[in-house]
Scaffold this active site. Sequence first.
Site, PDB file in Angstrom:
ATOM      1  CG  ASP A 168     -22.748 -13.690   2.564  1.00  0.00           C
ATOM      2  OD1 ASP A 168     -22.804 -13.051   3.634  1.00  0.00           O
ATOM      3  OD2 ASP A 168     -22.490 -14.904   2.496  1.00  0.00           O
ATOM      4  CB  SER A 179     -19.138 -18.889   5.775  1.00  0.00           C
ATOM      5  OG  SER A 179     -20.511 -19.069   5.848  1.00  0.00           O
ATOM      6  CG  HIS A 184     -21.346 -14.009   6.676  1.00  0.00           C
ATOM      7  ND1 HIS A 184     -21.693 -14.549   5.455  1.00  0.00           N
ATOM      8  CD2 HIS A 184     -20.868 -15.038   7.409  1.00  0.00           C
ATOM      9  CE1 HIS A 184     -21.441 -15.845   5.462  1.00  0.00           C
ATOM     10  NE2 HIS A 184     -20.933 -16.168   6.631  1.00  0.00           N
TER      11      HIS A 184
END
Length: 478
Positions: free
Chosen positions: A167, A414, A204
């Site tokens: 990621d 996600s 994230h």
Amino acid sequence: MAPERFHEQFDHIQRSMPDVPLAMGPDDTAEFLYEKGVVLARDGEEARLVEDTVRTHFTAAPDLTPDHVRRASPETNRTGVTRIQVGDPGHGDRSGDRAVAHALRALRAHERRAGRRLVSRNHVVHIAVNACPGDEPVPAPLAAGPNPAPDTSPYDPDTAVDVLVVDNGLTHDHRAAPLLARVRGDTQLGERDEEGVLRPYAGHGTFIAGLVAAVAPNTDIIVRNTLDDAGAVLESEFGHRLFEAVDRHGWPDIISLSAGTSNGRTDGLLGVDAFMRELRDRGTLLVAAAGNNASATPFWPAAYADLPDHADAVLSVGALRSDGEYGACFSNHGPWVKAYAPGERLVGVLTGFEQPVPYVYQHSTYDACRFGFRYACTCRHPRHTGLLSERQESTGGTAEKVMFEGYAQWSGTSFATPVAAGMVAAHMTAHKERDPRAARRQLLAATADYAEVRGAHVPALLPPTWRPVPVTRLAPPA
């Protein structure tokens, strides 16, 4: 005027890749992004065939000449893919690229004879909230704690499941959050701007790592900063970066990947073919996000779960809404999505807890769900005004700024993905199963929970510590 998220994200990604002219595709819609003036082909005979065919084809095209066809990168690499320039990337606009379209058409007859694809656009692979965002993070109170709540099962270094998160990197102060004290990996580059404001999609990878840790405490989690530039990378680079991630870490038990792209096809991505073949021959399980376009179009690499040669090695994950009963409005769906997990309004660690961090919203919320759903979904709630939307609409409004103190509420496939990855890991620990692919099969076979997604009843992976949140149903518009 409602905000147009795909166009807003196009601008955001293009600014992060200033030297790569981009277009939207396919030619009559806007489902994915790709590099202008360039196609991909496998190294060797196929690359030479593509070059020769396109060169011949372009002699009849008034806007192209034979010397446009040249290799953009002559050296070979582990991905086995070559970039071939077929036109001037400065021609045309964001709506499409005629040179690339000509090149694809020129090879159709050869592809029919060969029985497989020989040429491809060079797609932009992006974090699954990026070119198709579920929503943006919302501050969550510290007192409420994360959801899913941390499982209190013990950690045993001798039996811990090895999870690699591919990621963007970890926020610099992530270890200040007790949930992430043992998480290792890369720190995100450019986490904040020059004014100290959190950049879009910073945190994230941190949020994803926290979800894995909450659902499956008996894990060793490493986060690799593979998708740092606005969460986007060209397909021609993506396979190389995946190889780089496993080379640095070694092949883990589970890879959690919340990124991908559609490409209008059902046979995968040319740029990750070599990686997917090697993955197939390893024992690793790839858990991949299905994407947030509310579409049945395959999203890769997640859709490899539907290809016979890769089905055992890949688990594709869609998102359930906050009550766990139905699919989230934004979630991709279809037979290629093999399981669903909570992915709407999850609460987890965005930054460490050292000091509050400001964030400016990029997208404005909608007046109604952009996918036609009639519950209080993330399209419309909580309401805020975003910077990119204001630029698109030129209203002169002000983007909203909020402060994060550690926890955030965030939605998207996600985040359903690391929840599912954590459930596979937790199953491995509970059943002393060392094979993650066997654990995947056992977990799906044993699940007694199902949800409804677009009229289909689908397996729902619901962590024991996850708290469903009732949804507000809205009356149809008058």
